[in-house]
Design a protein around this motif. Structure first.
Motif, mmCIF file in Angstrom:
data_model
loop_
_atom_site.group_PDB
_atom_site.id
_atom_site.type_symbol
_atom_site.label_atom_id
_atom_site.label_comp_id
_atom_site.label_asym_id
_atom_site.label_seq_id
_atom_site.Cartn_x
_atom_site.Cartn_y
_atom_site.Cartn_z
ATOM 1 N N TYR A 236 0.835 -1.196 0.000
ATOM 2 C CA TYR A 236 0.000 0.000 0.000
ATOM 3 C C TYR A 236 0.876 1.254 0.000
ATOM 4 O O TYR A 236 1.879 1.324 0.701
ATOM 5 C CB TYR A 236 -0.956 0.058 1.209
ATOM 6 C CG TYR A 236 -1.951 1.177 1.004
ATOM 7 C CD1 TYR A 236 -3.086 0.971 0.231
ATOM 8 C CD2 TYR A 236 -1.700 2.464 1.477
ATOM 9 C CE1 TYR A 236 -3.967 2.000 -0.036
ATOM 10 C CE2 TYR A 236 -2.579 3.509 1.210
ATOM 11 C CZ TYR A 236 -3.706 3.274 0.447
ATOM 12 O OH TYR A 236 -4.569 4.310 0.161
ATOM 13 N N GLY A 237 0.472 2.256 -0.790
ATOM 14 C CA GLY A 237 1.257 3.482 -0.882
ATOM 15 C C GLY A 237 2.205 3.447 -2.067
ATOM 16 O O GLY A 237 2.523 4.487 -2.632
ATOM 17 N N ASN A 238 2.660 2.246 -2.446
ATOM 18 C CA ASN A 238 3.481 2.082 -3.648
ATOM 19 C C ASN A 238 2.619 1.612 -4.814
ATOM 20 O O ASN A 238 2.536 2.266 -5.836
ATOM 21 C CB ASN A 238 4.575 1.021 -3.423
ATOM 22 C CG ASN A 238 5.825 1.588 -2.809
ATOM 23 O OD1 ASN A 238 5.748 2.396 -1.888
ATOM 24 N ND2 ASN A 238 6.970 1.172 -3.309
ATOM 25 N N ASP A 239 2.029 0.434 -4.629
ATOM 26 C CA ASP A 239 1.341 -0.237 -5.730
ATOM 27 C C ASP A 239 -0.110 0.193 -5.861
ATOM 28 O O ASP A 239 -0.733 -0.051 -6.884
ATOM 29 C CB ASP A 239 1.460 -1.749 -5.561
ATOM 30 C CG ASP A 239 2.920 -2.175 -5.485
ATOM 31 O OD1 ASP A 239 3.685 -1.767 -6.373
ATOM 32 O OD2 ASP A 239 3.299 -2.877 -4.534
ATOM 33 N N MET A 240 -0.647 0.768 -4.811
ATOM 34 C CA MET A 240 -2.003 1.316 -4.905
ATOM 35 C C MET A 240 -2.202 2.353 -3.808
ATOM 36 O O MET A 240 -1.519 2.341 -2.784
ATOM 37 C CB MET A 240 -3.075 0.215 -4.791
ATOM 38 C CG MET A 240 -3.180 -0.463 -3.457
ATOM 39 S SD MET A 240 -1.799 -1.584 -3.103
ATOM 40 C CE MET A 240 -2.548 -2.620 -1.840
ATOM 41 N N PRO A 246 -8.550 -1.310 -7.521
ATOM 42 C CA PRO A 246 -7.990 -2.664 -7.434
ATOM 43 C C PRO A 246 -7.796 -3.303 -8.804
ATOM 44 O O PRO A 246 -6.914 -4.144 -8.981
ATOM 45 C CB PRO A 246 -9.008 -3.440 -6.597
ATOM 46 C CG PRO A 246 -10.118 -2.529 -6.281
ATOM 47 C CD PRO A 246 -9.780 -1.148 -6.735
ATOM 48 N N LEU A 247 -8.603 -2.880 -9.792
ATOM 49 C CA LEU A 247 -8.503 -3.458 -11.131
ATOM 50 C C LEU A 247 -7.240 -2.980 -11.849
ATOM 51 O O LEU A 247 -6.811 -3.579 -12.827
ATOM 52 C CB LEU A 247 -9.737 -3.086 -11.962
ATOM 53 C CG LEU A 247 -11.086 -3.378 -11.298
ATOM 54 C CD1 LEU A 247 -12.222 -3.015 -12.245
ATOM 55 C CD2 LEU A 247 -11.174 -4.841 -10.869
ATOM 56 N N GLU A 248 -6.652 -1.883 -11.354
ATOM 57 C CA GLU A 248 -5.470 -1.308 -11.992
ATOM 58 C C GLU A 248 -4.167 -1.745 -11.330
ATOM 59 O O GLU A 248 -3.093 -1.343 -11.757
ATOM 60 C CB GLU A 248 -5.540 0.223 -11.925
ATOM 61 C CG GLU A 248 -6.704 0.824 -12.672
ATOM 62 C CD GLU A 248 -6.744 2.327 -12.496
ATOM 63 O OE1 GLU A 248 -6.541 3.033 -13.494
ATOM 64 O OE2 GLU A 248 -6.943 2.800 -11.354
ATOM 65 N N CYS A 249 -4.271 -2.507 -10.252
ATOM 66 C CA CYS A 249 -3.051 -2.863 -9.519
ATOM 67 C C CYS A 249 -2.977 -4.360 -9.244
ATOM 68 O O CYS A 249 -2.340 -4.800 -8.292
ATOM 69 C CB CYS A 249 -2.937 -2.054 -8.225
ATOM 70 S SG CYS A 249 -4.245 -2.371 -7.048
ATOM 71 N N GLY A 250 -3.658 -5.144 -10.080
ATOM 72 C CA GLY A 250 -3.544 -6.597 -9.947
ATOM 73 C C GLY A 250 -4.390 -7.195 -8.843
ATOM 74 O O GLY A 250 -4.206 -8.361 -8.497
ATOM 75 N N LEU A 251 -5.315 -6.412 -8.281
ATOM 76 C CA LEU A 251 -6.123 -6.936 -7.172
ATOM 77 C C LEU A 251 -7.586 -7.172 -7.561
ATOM 78 O O LEU A 251 -8.449 -7.273 -6.690
ATOM 79 C CB LEU A 251 -6.035 -5.989 -5.965
ATOM 80 C CG LEU A 251 -4.642 -5.849 -5.344
ATOM 81 C CD1 LEU A 251 -4.686 -4.912 -4.133
ATOM 82 C CD2 LEU A 251 -4.085 -7.210 -4.934
ATOM 83 N N GLY A 252 -7.845 -7.296 -8.870
ATOM 84 C CA GLY A 252 -9.203 -7.583 -9.300
ATOM 85 C C GLY A 252 -9.752 -8.856 -8.686
ATOM 86 O O GLY A 252 -10.952 -8.960 -8.416
ATOM 87 N N TRP A 253 -8.860 -9.817 -8.421
ATOM 88 C CA TRP A 253 -9.306 -11.101 -7.850
ATOM 89 C C TRP A 253 -9.874 -10.963 -6.434
ATOM 90 O O TRP A 253 -10.535 -11.870 -5.941
ATOM 91 C CB TRP A 253 -8.137 -12.102 -7.845
ATOM 92 C CG TRP A 253 -6.966 -11.655 -7.004
ATOM 93 C CD1 TRP A 253 -5.950 -10.829 -7.389
ATOM 94 C CD2 TRP A 253 -6.686 -12.010 -5.636
ATOM 95 N NE1 TRP A 253 -5.060 -10.640 -6.338
ATOM 96 C CE2 TRP A 253 -5.481 -11.359 -5.265
ATOM 97 C CE3 TRP A 253 -7.339 -12.818 -4.687
ATOM 98 C CZ2 TRP A 253 -4.920 -11.476 -3.978
ATOM 99 C CZ3 TRP A 253 -6.781 -12.943 -3.415
ATOM 100 C CH2 TRP A 253 -5.582 -12.273 -3.085
#
Lengths: 361, 129
Positions: A236-240, A246-253
């Protein structure tokens, strides 16, 4: 004045290098971040993560409250001890925080939130709690210890209260058990087996000392970062953050779209970008020398700027550099990264990079 | 406290210089510097034959934490880089004044070495933070 965890004196006694992390004075490393990393991959390491905050929710409508606030669905947690990783979203679909939520006895739930976001998270919870009659309690009386590595569970179990040992050892991944204020979950942030333990401050010091005597390697935030990056886990803070969905940072799942009528905060915004999110995250590796670092610019083969690295670092298990790039959705590989004035080719791979001690890329 | 050998010369940017009997200079980074950098994972050294200006950035040390430029203490010509660092960058942490040396060079003006900091002068730099 930086905040100190119950283990601060223990870190100082071990000669840890201490840094300001989200207002807490925390160990970044003890002797060597690389040695600490390898200890977790091959044996057992332990991390004081008491800067993260346990938050307890209670009240008859707690599940309804969490189903409104969290993008994952706690209705999937049918039995006490079940846990899920989830994002907490704002109405625009941006990530306020990522957290693990666990069902406890009756209507109660517990979550553990990031240090840097704890205050705004709790304010957000409080804002919405009244309508559901939910009580939100930040457990400043509890510390958190992560014990990770192939030997972690074997090392920890003998030091648990007798009534908890058998249940703790039998825990499946992403489940938790507790006895009094001793709480143990089979979760982590390293890609290895292990436990995260939430317990009273006095007990965490005693457990730390016992595990130290048993050979667990004290590990700092440096190793924590390289381990999570190899494991393909977001920071958190880096990747999102609140500007990234979440759909833009690989966390759609982690987003529970079903049932369709669950109107969680941020859902309307996510639905709009569901078919084609504006950006996506790709896992990348650098062949050859050099270290990828967050914020390095990324371009495509036509030399168009397409984004930047959200995380990057040296992967000690792979002995080369890895990272996550957040790029425009239309951008296509191959990508290049700018390192100190030079553009170098990136190899796109599938995360995770490492799991259970083994390289996967 | 970090180790500051008395027989070396120093630069405030944390390089050390050892003058060999034949006038060859050996350059490395100090114990203080390696400790501050943390675990070193890549080292980029200047090629033999390269002409260096004093204070020119000519090497890079990448640690788990950050990339750091290393500067030429005096003007001169590179004779040899430490090839062992390619496979064992950790030598720089383990033996900063020994096997972790970075490059050897010949100074344009050997007297320039005498004008660098001595151990006491470098310790004063460290004490001033």
């Amino acid at each position: 004045m930086l905040k100190k965890t119950a283990l601060h004196d223990a870190h100082a006694a071990l000669g840890a290098k201490l840094v300001d992390f989200a207002g807490w004075e925390m160990p970044v490393q003890y002797r060597s971040a690389l040695d600490e990393h390898h200890a977790v991959r091959t044996a057992c390491g332990m991390f004081d993560v008491s800067h993260m905050q346990a938050v307890d929710f209670s009240g008859a409508r707690t599940a309804d409250f969490l189903r409104h606030l969290l993008a994952n669905d706690v209705a999937k947690l049918s039995a006490p001890g079940g846990a899920r990783y989830t994002c907490l979203l704002n109405p625009e679909g941006g990530v306020i925080d990522d957290l693990i939520v666990t069902r406890r006895d009756g209507d109660a739930f517990r979550s553990v939130v990031n240090a840097g976001t704890a205050d705004k998270d709790i304010a957000w919870f409080q804002t919405h709690a009244a309508a559901y009659g939910v009580t939100v309690k930040q457990r400043t009386d509890l510390g958190i210890l992560a014990v990770q590595g192939p030997q972690a569970r074997t090392l920890v179990v003998p030091h648990l209260p007798a009534a908890l040992r058998e249940r703790a050892f039998a825990l499946k991944p992403f489940t938790a058990a507790w006895e009094g204020e001793w709480y143990v979950s089979r979760t982590g942030y390293t890609g290895e087996d292990g436990f995260e333990l939430v317990l009273p401050h006095a007990d965490i010091v005693a457990l730390w000392n016992a595990l130290l005597a048993d050979g667990a390697m004290p590990c700092g935030l440096g190793a924590r970062d390289s381990l999570r990056l190899e494991a393909g886990m977001n920071l958190y803070g880096n990747d999102m953050d609140e500007t990234v969905s979440p759909l833009e940072c690989g966390l759609g799942w982690t987003v529970a779209w079903v049932p369709e009528d669950r109107a969680f905060i941020g859902r309307a915004a996510l639905e709009k970008q569901r078919a084609s999110p504006p950006r996506r995250m790709v896992a990348v590796m650098l062949d050859g020398r050099g270290v990828l670092r967050a914020h390095m610019p990324v371009r495509d083969a036509a030399q168009r700027d397409v984004g930047q690295l959200s995380s990057g670092g040296f992967a000690p298990t792979l002995k080369q550099s890895i990272g996550f790039a957040r790029v425009d959705a239309q951008a296509s590989a191959p990508f290049e990264v700018e390192i100190r004035g030079r553009w170098l080719p990136l190899k796109q791979v599938k995360a995770p990079f490492v799991r259970n001690g083994k390289a996967l890329v | 406290m970090s180790n500051v050998p008395a027989d070396l010369k120093y630069v405030k940017s944390h390089e050390w210089v050892r003058k060999l009997a034949d006038g060859t200079l050996v350059i490395g980074v100090t114990d203080h510097a390696q400790d501050a950098l943390g675990d070193v994972v890549f080292v980029e050294t200047p090629a033999a034959g390269r002409k260096l200006a004093a204070e020119e950035s000519c090497a890079v040390v990448e640690s788990v934490k950050a990339a750091s430029d290393i500067y030429a203490p005096v003007a001169g010509t590179v004779l040899e880089a430490n090839a062992a660092l390619a496979d064992k960058p950790e030598l720089l942490n383990d033996a900063p004044y020994g096997e972790g040396w970075l490059w050897k060079m010949r100074a344009d003006d050997i007297a320039a070495v005498d004008r660098l900091l001595d151990a006491a002068g470098y310790e004063a730099v460290l004490a001033a933070g």
